[in-house]
Design a protein around this motif. Sequence first.
Motif: not given
Ligand code: AMP
Length: 130
Positions: A5, A28-31, A39, A85-89, A93, A95
Amino acid sequence: MSSIFTKIIEGEIPCHKVAENEYCLAFMDINPVAEGHVLVVPKIEVDYFFDLSDETLARLMQFAKPIAKAIEAEVPCQRIGVTVLGLEVPHAHVHLVPLDERGLISFRKKFKTDHEQLAALAAKIAARLE
Ligand code: AMP
């Protein structure tokens, strides 16, 4: 290493931008899990949402409010859900997700879209903020 981010905020990675100010960015969320999934991120890189300063939290939510209204006006839905929620990034942030009559949506089930549609919707939501 910078979060993905931060790379978006610094323009190293592209995004479908909806709005920006000195402190926050919305894109926009990419997925997405629903059409219009946006986001909202603080420009300061802090991993955990509840480690953000009170000031940043307030700025983030105040920034998110008109964006939620703009999404709501653009995408057929009952209201906009706001979720952390979530731990991906590892960059705090929220949603913003349009909700329909089913209410709770699954973050596992994705909404099929592509860059063209995301870009078009980002522009329409952004236009409602002008
Ligand atoms: P979380 O950390 O689980 O809340 O999720 C992170 C969110 O970031 C997910 O919904 C992803 O689809 C979104 N995301 C990850 N990389 C990108 C990106 N490059 N552009 C837009 N959204 C992203």
